[in-house]
Structures are given as C-alpha cells and as structure tokens.
Design an enzyme around this catalytic site. Structure first.
Site, mmCIF file in Angstrom:
data_model
loop_
_atom_site.group_PDB
_atom_site.id
_atom_site.type_symbol
_atom_site.label_atom_id
_atom_site.label_comp_id
_atom_site.label_asym_id
_atom_site.label_seq_id
_atom_site.Cartn_x
_atom_site.Cartn_y
_atom_site.Cartn_z
ATOM 1 N N CYS A 132 0.849 -1.193 0.000
ATOM 2 C CA CYS A 132 0.000 0.000 0.000
ATOM 3 C C CYS A 132 0.881 1.238 0.000
ATOM 4 O O CYS A 132 1.870 1.303 0.735
ATOM 5 C CB CYS A 132 -0.905 -0.012 1.239
ATOM 6 S SG CYS A 132 -2.007 1.406 1.347
ATOM 7 N N HIS A 174 -9.223 -3.853 -1.753
ATOM 8 C CA HIS A 174 -8.209 -3.076 -1.040
ATOM 9 C C HIS A 174 -8.567 -1.587 -1.040
ATOM 10 O O HIS A 174 -8.543 -0.938 0.011
ATOM 11 C CB HIS A 174 -6.836 -3.318 -1.698
ATOM 12 C CG HIS A 174 -5.714 -2.538 -1.111
ATOM 13 N ND1 HIS A 174 -4.622 -3.124 -0.498
ATOM 14 C CD2 HIS A 174 -5.493 -1.192 -1.036
ATOM 15 C CE1 HIS A 174 -3.798 -2.178 -0.066
ATOM 16 N NE2 HIS A 174 -4.288 -0.993 -0.402
ATOM 17 N N GLU A 175 -8.909 -1.049 -2.215
ATOM 18 C CA GLU A 175 -9.185 0.393 -2.320
ATOM 19 C C GLU A 175 -10.490 0.770 -1.612
ATOM 20 O O GLU A 175 -10.565 1.828 -0.967
ATOM 21 C CB GLU A 175 -9.224 0.833 -3.788
ATOM 22 C CG GLU A 175 -7.939 0.582 -4.579
ATOM 23 C CD GLU A 175 -6.678 1.096 -3.907
ATOM 24 O OE1 GLU A 175 -6.748 2.068 -3.128
ATOM 25 O OE2 GLU A 175 -5.612 0.499 -4.139
ATOM 26 N N HIS A 178 -10.090 1.287 2.040
ATOM 27 C CA HIS A 178 -9.569 2.611 2.409
ATOM 28 C C HIS A 178 -10.723 3.584 2.713
ATOM 29 O O HIS A 178 -10.596 4.450 3.581
ATOM 30 C CB HIS A 178 -8.737 3.200 1.269
ATOM 31 C CG HIS A 178 -7.300 2.770 1.278
ATOM 32 N ND1 HIS A 178 -6.425 3.054 2.310
ATOM 33 C CD2 HIS A 178 -6.561 2.080 0.370
ATOM 34 C CE1 HIS A 178 -5.230 2.566 2.032
ATOM 35 N NE2 HIS A 178 -5.277 1.964 0.857
HETATM 36 NI NI NI Z 1 -3.683 1.027 -0.140
#
Ligand code: NI
Length: 197
Positions: A132, A174-175, A178
């Site tokens: 990341c 993953h995004e 966030h």
């Molecule tokens: Ni990330």
C-alpha cells in the site's frame, strides 16, 4: 430597489444548496503540484482511519472533481509510487473515490470510480501478497474474495453495477477498504518489512 440588494444577496446565500467541497479539500485539490502528497501511517492515521462520505450533486458537477481525478491518476502512476490503485483518503480527501488499474480490460487502463460500494463479495477466499502506498516498506499476505459485485458512478455520472474478478477484484477490495478506514494490515495473515523479505 437598490436598498433591497443586500437583503436579496443574503436570501440567495441562505437558499444555496448545501454541500460542496470544504475549504480544506479545495486547498488540497488546488495545490500546484501535479503529483499529490500521499498520506502515510502512522502520522496521517486521522485521515486514513476516517470513514469517507459520498460526493454530492455539487461536487459531482464541479471542475474540482475533474482536477482531483486527473491528479490522483498522475499520482498513482508516478514512478515514485507505481501503484495499481489509490483511494481519495490517501491524498487527504475523505470522499468515496478510487482509481483502479483494470487488469480485466484490454490495455489495462486506470479508471476512476465515484461513490463506490461493494454490494457483495463472491467466491472462495484465498491469500495473496499486497502492499500500500500509505504503508511504505511493508508487505503482507491478505485473504481476499475472488470476485465482487460493485456499484458506482462513472466520472460522467453514469450509475454502473458490475461483477469484477481475479486480481482486479482484489484491488477493488483493497481500495474500497480505504474508504471505510480499513488498511490491509488489519486483514493480513502476516506482515513483513521489505528488509526482512
Ligand atoms: Ni492502499
């Protein structure tokens, strides 16, 4: 009539639609650098751990949004970052915006997704390596679903629901994490530093 002008101005201001970019968001978007500063842990945890909000009508129609999307794209593709995806909190903007490299499309283009949500996670879970931009020098093995149904608006404001699979689905997971203040290290089976690899 002239004496009414200040009153009319106040009335128009009071009736203006709510929302819009905050002054702090505008300051970040308007910075002259084409590549944005990437927020990192642990110093920027207040932003990276916050839950992001949707873009409203005013932000969706704004020039600032176009500028932000272009700058996020330049940032994630910059040789200094070389990522496969980036989420708006990583550049200091707590809004539901991600930019993802579409491995599942010809030419593997980077595309932007607004007000995005994962509707459902599909298929078996299997572990794979992740890094990341906000956790420089760290890598981890993270269990992820092999497919996902996602809903979002395109940069043109068109609503889309689609199923993504494979590595593309992992990037979206993953995004989108966030946007909920979740980092891959929260889900990882193991985490190591580059020096120990
Ligand atoms: Ni990330």
């Amino acid at each position: 009539m002239k004496s009414l002008l200040p009153f009319l101005f106040l009335l128009a201001t009071a009736c203006a639609p709510r929302g819009g970019w905050t002054s702090a968001e505008k300051a970040i978007i308007d910075q002259p650098d084409s590549v944005m500063h990437v927020y990192t842990m642990p110093g920027d945890s207040a932003v990276l751990r916050a839950v992001s909000t949707d873009l409203g009508e005013r932000e969706l129609a704004s020039e600032e949004l176009k500028t932000l999307l272009a700058k996020m794209l330049r940032t994630v593709t910059d040789p200094s970052q070389d990522g496969v995806g980036i989420a708006a909190p990583q550049v200091g903007i707590n809004r539901r915006i991600v930019c993802v490299m579409r491995y599942d499309k010809p030419g593997e283009p980077f595309e932007s997704f607004l007000n995005i949500r994962i509707d459902s996670l599909i298929g078996p879970v299997s572990p794979g390596p992740e890094g990341c931009l906000s956790l420089p020098g760290l890598y981890g093995i993270v269990p992820r679903h092999q497919a996902a149904q996602i809903s979002y608006l395109t940069p043109d404001g068109k609503p889309v629901t689609e199923r993504v699979e494979g590595y593309t689905a992992i990037i979206f997971q993953h995004e989108c994490d966030h946007l909920d203040g979740i980092l891959y290290t929260d889900r990882a089976d193991s985490v190591w530093t580059f020096n120990n690899f």
